[in-house]
Design an enzyme around this catalytic site. Structure first.
Site, PDB file in Angstrom:
ATOM      1  N   ASP A  45       0.862  -1.191   0.000  1.00  0.00           N
ATOM      2  CA  ASP A  45       0.000   0.000   0.000  1.00  0.00           C
ATOM      3  C   ASP A  45       0.904   1.249   0.000  1.00  0.00           C
ATOM      4  OD1 ASP A  45      -2.266   1.581   0.339  1.00  0.00           O
ATOM      5  OD2 ASP A  45      -2.365   1.262   2.508  1.00  0.00           O
TER       6      ASP A  45
ATOM      7  N   GLU B  57       2.737   5.177  -3.825  1.00  0.00           N
ATOM      8  CA  GLU B  57       2.747   6.206  -4.897  1.00  0.00           C
ATOM      9  C   GLU B  57       4.111   6.883  -5.009  1.00  0.00           C
ATOM     10  OE1 GLU B  57       0.417   6.089  -2.397  1.00  0.00           O
ATOM     11  OE2 GLU B  57      -0.959   4.934  -3.639  1.00  0.00           O
TER      12      GLU B  57
ATOM     13  N   ASP C  92      -9.359   4.500  -1.350  1.00  0.00           N
ATOM     14  CA  ASP C  92     -10.234   4.913  -0.240  1.00  0.00           C
ATOM     15  C   ASP C  92     -11.535   5.548  -0.729  1.00  0.00           C
ATOM     16  OD1 ASP C  92      -8.023   4.043   1.061  1.00  0.00           O
ATOM     17  OD2 ASP C  92      -7.357   6.010   1.748  1.00  0.00           O
TER      18      ASP C  92
HETATM   19  C1  NOJ Z   1      -4.552   3.457   2.857  1.00  0.00           C
HETATM   20  C2  NOJ Z   1      -5.249   2.368   2.117  1.00  0.00           C
HETATM   21  O1  NOJ Z   1      -5.874   2.885   0.961  1.00  0.00           O
HETATM   22  C3  NOJ Z   1      -6.249   1.698   3.038  1.00  0.00           C
HETATM   23  O2  NOJ Z   1      -6.857   0.648   2.334  1.00  0.00           O
HETATM   24  C4  NOJ Z   1      -5.547   1.188   4.271  1.00  0.00           C
HETATM   25  O3  NOJ Z   1      -6.508   0.661   5.154  1.00  0.00           O
HETATM   26  C5  NOJ Z   1      -4.829   2.338   4.974  1.00  0.00           C
HETATM   27  N1  NOJ Z   1      -3.902   2.923   4.046  1.00  0.00           N
HETATM   28  C6  NOJ Z   1      -4.088   1.878   6.234  1.00  0.00           C
HETATM   29  O4  NOJ Z   1      -3.103   0.994   5.913  1.00  0.00           O
END
Ligand code: NOJ
Length: 910
Positions: free
Chosen positions: A496, A499, A569
């Site tokens: 995650d 970017e 998100d």
């Molecule tokens: C951002 C991610 O998009 C989300 O899915 C994740 O729960 C959070 N980071 C925490 O790791």
């Protein structure tokens, strides 16, 4: 009422922070290029005739930029490449910049292809002919294709036979900002009359850390006119319409990976990942792929002549690939030869996955695991977000909550389930992994060449530089050490924030003047950084035996080879549900179908109706996972209860029963790049379907779905494509007692109460399903197949099935089976069409274990006097006819061909 208020509150406080992201007007190169495009009326670029040198698959020349008093030469090369494609590269000789750019590599970055292309490079293909003729360079290549390059104006026209399909630089937008030093700006500032000097040598946007743009202005820009093509798709990731809307009067689409917190719909803001590939379907279909990892903006326009795109990039080389093919799926095929296709995933990945931030401890994980079984809901993996790690120090565990992770993995493994843990690319300062990284000097550096430090979840952090081979080796070592604690193979990873997300960085990411291996500025490689990282993870955990799995948030063209992605998100709104289906289609047309979405929205708490509809929609996402924010309430499918839970359970079971369809489609995807979820225009070349964005095909063309995506809706309207074929109602994967037949070219209304997932099936399609409920994919391995054949008015149908063991790479050594089904008015044949005989054992095992136990022939009562004349296997074959459905009971070993002869006389028109 309470729920409504809460939902309102959540949405009222969640909104994207526009002020974090630059608009075109706040960004030097974008403003300069839009200004240039508005003012330029003649081409300032020409190919020097004398410089042209032609070989079998390449033309090289000098492209001269000229305006009064200035002549600047750029090396240009045009390449024939695999799949009847043409690639054009324009670079710059930067020898004058040598020694003048401080720590920064003075060259233009030209290695994006090293990461984007399959195997790091692209195969060449000889031209049929290349010659200079009357002030034109003419290249004939592939089948039917010709490029004519006007040397004086530098306009490239692409023809298919004699039809002009694409013009490059027709509007004279080509612009390459050549090397110059700040203090050498002469009177005209080294600028043409059409150019602005806005932010040439600094970035005036109010970021915390100023970007001094050490190499000065370097933009590259170019325009493409798609002749007679009035629909453009692609260039994800944007939460916007499927058909790219025109950008006049607003900002261009931006392609720049950022952590876009609480994103909106109908937005051209950049998102987590991107693929700079535009596709124009039509009578002939065209693809244009920009191979450059810098900050990219794209204007879209539609005009009488077709449609127009204008690419503007901060730096790097001009590098693009043009594909022109009769069918849009062929564009996917050819482009796939360059960037590689999606890996064939282990079957469990196509099942359902349960995630939240966070499952708190081992007991919680095991409890959730068993609840799925108690509620009769299939699922395949459980996921842990950042809280599992000690202070979010990746490669560690919170020992009080997860005292024995190896034991937990073993317990899950015994139930057949997988465990996925998150690992972000940032490492908190002050623990073993970051210490080792800094000690080895393998971290991303700031513009002064010192360790770059920024903030994200765990506090102050450093980032591994996976552009550096040693950085990748470091990354690999961390995983290997971590994994050495596990005896089972059911542990997988989720990368995650790659970017990379930098909470205190400009536009939520790393400063553009940061430095990477090779002294490349982050500016040059930004869009591929995360790909280098998730690919390094994949290569590390790939032992060549089990097929690995990575989920990534950042992606670039080429990411599909090694990772699935999800849309980040999202919010629990109907608008998001609808928009994310458009994004599903967009990603399919640009060869990245393996996408998913946080079911129910990441932030906030969806109402049960929305959650249920979201589950029903998500069974059509290649990657199906529920996930939610730390502050949300639990929402596993049993939480809502009653009719909602029943509907969610049924949707997930439907997904599992359709896994043979998905897996067969993924196998095709892995071979050909052709999408697994197909927009309507893949089936019919009819203007009426070009803009249908909310219904689509799943797997082979034939099963069409239209999820319910509106609050309170109990019906959907579905457009049945024109053509010869009728469609049959297949709501919830059932034909119903009264089989409903829909006529081509009609719009039908289908009842869809909360318990229903609307689908239809085209006449002429045959497909396989596994209809027994099982707790997870592994347990379905020996289940029998139901073969469904929806015959057309002549009794014809066709379909395919691909099978292998579902998790090993052994299919590459021949352990697989492909069946082809052909129904005619007289017989149904199931042929084993491809198998590698290198493992007869595998086939024998399959034959002993797996059978086709039921064949459904739909619309059978269109034929009088159906009788089974012979079946060359399973002497006990029986059939019954109920209305329009004939059901044949068989016990046929899956790895043997068979023929069922049927005598029948065609009667009624249906
Ligand atoms: C951002 C991610 O998009 C989300 O899915 C994740 O729960 C959070 N980071 C925490 O790791």
């Amino acid at each position: 009422m309470k729920l409504v208020v809460l939902a309102w509150f959540v949405l009222a406080v969640t909104a994207v922070k526009h002020e974090l992201f630059k608009t075109c007007a706040q960004l030097g190169f974008c403003t300069r290029q839009r200004h240039y495009a508005n003012h330029v009326s003649t081409s300032h670029y020409a190919i020097d005739l004398k410089s042209i040198s032609i070989s079998t698959d390449k033309v090289e020349a000098q492209l001269i930029k000229k305006w009064p008093g200035h002549l600047i030469a750029f090396p240009i090369s045009i390449h024939g490449i695999v799949g009847n494609q043409l690639r054009v590269i324009i670079d710059e000789d930067r020898s004058l910049a040598q020694g003048e750019t401080g720590l920064v590599n003075p060259r233009r970055y030209n290695e994006t292809g090293k990461w984007a292309f399959n195997g790091g490079e692209v195969e060449t293909q000889a031209f049929k002919l290349a010659k200079v003729q009357k002030n034109q360079l003419v290249i004939e290549y592939g089948e039917h294709l010709r490029a004519e390059i006007d040397l004086a104006q530098f306009v490239i026209n692409f023809f298919y036979d004699s039809q002009l399909e694409l013009s490059v630089n027709e509007n004279n937008y080509l612009n390459i900002e050549h090397w110059r030093e700040e203090d050498e700006a002469d009177e005209d500032g080294n600028l043409m009359a059409e150019e602005l000097d806005f932010d040439l040598f600094l970035d005036s946007f109010k970021d915390l850390a100023a970007d001094l743009v050490p190499v000065g202005p370097e933009l590259v820009a170019l325009d493409f006119q798609f002749k007679n093509h009035h629909h453009l798709y692609g260039i994800p990731e944007h939460s916007d319409q499927f058909r790219l809307p025109l950008t006049k009067g607003g900002d261009p689409f931006r392609l720049y990976n950022v952590d876009i917190f609480e994103y909106e719909t109908s937005s051209r803001l950049p998102m987590y990942g991107l693929i700079p590939f535009v596709i124009a379907p039509g009578k002939l279909s065209i693809g244009v792929f920009w191979v450059n990892a810098a900050d990219t903006w794209v204007d879209i326009d539609y005009n009488d002549d077709g449609s127009h795109t204008h690419f503007m990039l901060e730096n790097g080389v001009v590098d693009f690939i043009v594909t022109i093919e009769p069918k849009v799926a062929d564009v996917n095929r050819q482009y796939g030869k360059v960037v590689g296709n999606t890996m064939l995933p282990p079957l469990f990945l196509l099942g359902y996955h349960q995630c939240r931030w966070n499952y708190n401890d081992e007991a919680d994980v095991l409890d959730i695991n068993s609840k799925f079984d108690e509620h009769g809901i299939p699922y395949d993996s459980i996921w842990l977000d950042v809280e599992y790690a000690d202070r979010k120090h990746y490669f560690t565990w919170q020992e009080d909550k997860f005292p024995n992770p190896g034991r937990m993995a073993r317990k899950l493994d015994r139930t057949g389930r997988h465990l996925v843990v998150i690992i972000d690319p940032h490492l908190a300062t002050g623990y073993f992994a970051s210490d080792e990284l800094i000690e080895d000097g393998l971290e991303m550096k700031n513009s002064k060449g010192e360790t770059f430090k920024g903030h994200c979840w765990p506090g102050e952090l450093v980032w591994v530089d996976t552009l550096n081979p040693k950085g990748r080796a470091f990354w690999a070592f961390q995983y290997q050490r971590f994994l050495s604690n596990y005896t089972t193979k059911n542990v997988h990873f989720w990368n995650d924030m790659n970017e990379p997300s930098v909470f205190d960085g400009p536009e939520t990411t790393a400063p553009k003047d940061n430095l990477h291996f090779g002294n490349w500025e982050h500016r040059s490689i930004h869009n591929i950084y995360g790909l280098t990282l998730h690919e390094a993870t994949y290569l590390t955990i790939n032992d060549g035996d089990e097929r690995p799995f990575i989920l990534t948030r950042l992606y670039y063209a080429g990411s599909q080879r090694t990772a699935a992605m999800w849309f980040g998100d999202n919010l629990p709104t109907w608008e998001h549900l609808r928009t994310l289906v458009l994004m599903l289609l967009t990603h399919n047309v640009v060869n990245y179908p393996f996408v998913g979405v946080d079911i129910g929205g990441f932030f906030g708490d969806p109402l049960p109706e929305l959650l249920t509809r979201w589950f029903q929609t998500s069974i059509f996402y290649p990657f199906m996972r529920q996930h939610a924010h730390l502050d949300t309430r639990r929402r596993e499918p049993w939480v809502a209860g009653g009719v909602y839970t029943d509907a969610m359970r049924n949707a997930i079971r439907l997904r599992y029963s359709m896994l043979p369809i998905w897996y067969t489609a993924f196998h095709q995807l892995a071979l050909t790049g052709v999408p697994v979820v197909k927009p309507m225009f893949y089936e019919v070349n009819d203007d009426a379907v070009m803009e249908i964005e909310d219904q689509f095909f799943v797997g082979d063309l034939g099963i069409m779905a239209k999820p319910v995506m509106n609050a309170g809706a109990e019906k959907v309207k579905m457009y049945i494509p024109q053509g010869q074929h009728k469609y049959i109602d297949y709501i919830n994967g059932e034909f119903g007692l009264l089989v409903k037949v829909y006529q081509p070219g009609s719009t039908v209304t289908i009842d869809a109460p909360i318990t229903s997932t609307p689908m239809v099936v085209r006449q002429g399609l045959a497909f396989f399903r596994k209809r027994r409920y099982r707790r997870l994919t592994r347990l379905m391995a020996q289940d029998p197949y139901t073969l469904t054949i929806v015959v057309d008015d002549n009794g014809d149908a066709h379909g395919r099935l691909y099978i292998d063991d579902g998790h090993l790479f052994s299919y590459k050594q021949g352990e697989f089976l492909e069946l082809e089904v052909t129904a005619t008015a007289l017989a149904i044949t199931v042929d084993v069409v491809s198998q590698d005989s290198s493992d007869a054992n595998y086939l024998a095992q399959l034959a002993a274990m797996v059978e086709i136990d039921q064949i459904q022939v739909v619309l059978a009562s269109g034929f009088a006097d159906v009788s089974l004349v012979s079946a060359d296997s399973g002497a006990d074959t029986h059939y019954v006819i109920d209305g329009l459905v004939m059901t044949i009971t068989a016990h046929h070993p899956i790895s043997q061909s068979m023929t069922l002869k049927i005598s029948r006389d065609v009667v009624d028109e249906l």
